[in-house]
Design an enzyme around this catalytic site. Sequence first.
Site, mmCIF file in Angstrom:
data_model
loop_
_atom_site.group_PDB
_atom_site.id
_atom_site.type_symbol
_atom_site.label_atom_id
_atom_site.label_comp_id
_atom_site.label_asym_id
_atom_site.label_seq_id
_atom_site.Cartn_x
_atom_site.Cartn_y
_atom_site.Cartn_z
ATOM 1 N N ALA A 1 0.844 -1.184 0.000
ATOM 2 C CA ALA A 1 0.000 0.000 0.000
ATOM 3 C C ALA A 1 0.886 1.242 0.000
ATOM 4 C CB ALA A 1 -0.913 0.001 1.223
ATOM 5 N N GLY B 1 0.000 -5.046 0.712
ATOM 6 C CA GLY B 1 -1.131 -5.005 -0.208
ATOM 7 C C GLY B 1 -0.812 -5.615 -1.556
ATOM 8 N N GLU C 1 -1.380 -9.222 -1.087
ATOM 9 C CA GLU C 1 -2.815 -9.476 -0.987
ATOM 10 C C GLU C 1 -3.509 -9.367 -2.346
ATOM 11 O OE1 GLU C 1 -4.218 -8.345 3.415
ATOM 12 O OE2 GLU C 1 -3.182 -6.706 2.402
ATOM 13 N N GLU D 1 3.150 -6.217 7.569
ATOM 14 C CA GLU D 1 2.328 -5.149 8.157
ATOM 15 C C GLU D 1 2.514 -4.974 9.654
ATOM 16 O OE1 GLU D 1 -0.138 -6.120 4.418
ATOM 17 O OE2 GLU D 1 1.274 -7.136 5.757
#
Length: 246
Positions: A63, A106, A109, A129
């Site tokens: 992210a 992210g 993911e 994370e």
Amino acid sequence: MSQSTLRVDARADRVVATLDRPAARNAIGQELVDELHALCAQLEAVPRVLILTGSDGVFASGADIAQLRERTAGDAREGINMRVFTRIAELPMPVIAAVDGWALGGGAELAFAADLRLGTPRTRIGNPETGLGILPAAGATFRLPAIVGQARAAELLLTGRILDAAEAVDWGILSSLHEPEALMDAAHALADRIAANDPLATQYTKRALAAPRDAHPQIEYELQAELFERPEKRERMTAFLERRKK
């Protein structure tokens, strides 16, 4: 179709979407999320195989930390990345992730949301994370256990360890490795095999694969019953039998 953070090559039977923020190592920010939603809308309306990849030897570094740092509890409850990754996972036709280089947080993911994942010897994938004071909240806690099993998912997510390419294949996250220059050819070869099959049968197979355990076997019965009534079944089986006679 030209966009600022997502390059899209739309073809009759597939779409190639390339994350294209090289200066940010393809970090997933709000603009990219919005563009992925727009792409999903197109693929929901006209189902095609989706190949996801990244530019400049990176899939997605995670992210956008600068944006993530400023997000609030309200933003967390909106599930900004979760919603778009779930939409990608639920696309009617298969999604192929061609993962070169880093796929972190992210980015990992996003790869987990794909149906098929290919990599290169330089692929690195994981979810660090907890080291940033947050948890992997865009699908890793339930998609990764489905891929690698609960024990291995717990090890990866609780330690924040990054797997190298060989480990990712061994764990079943990646199905195969290809040299970077051959990665997209391998992804297209998979798409070719999918495209050669009946599109609705492929969509229904994906739907059955994604169904909860208690939906089986009834979902197979109902989907198969519909497929049995279509002329495409008879046409394809007749062609198969004719080929076998030769």
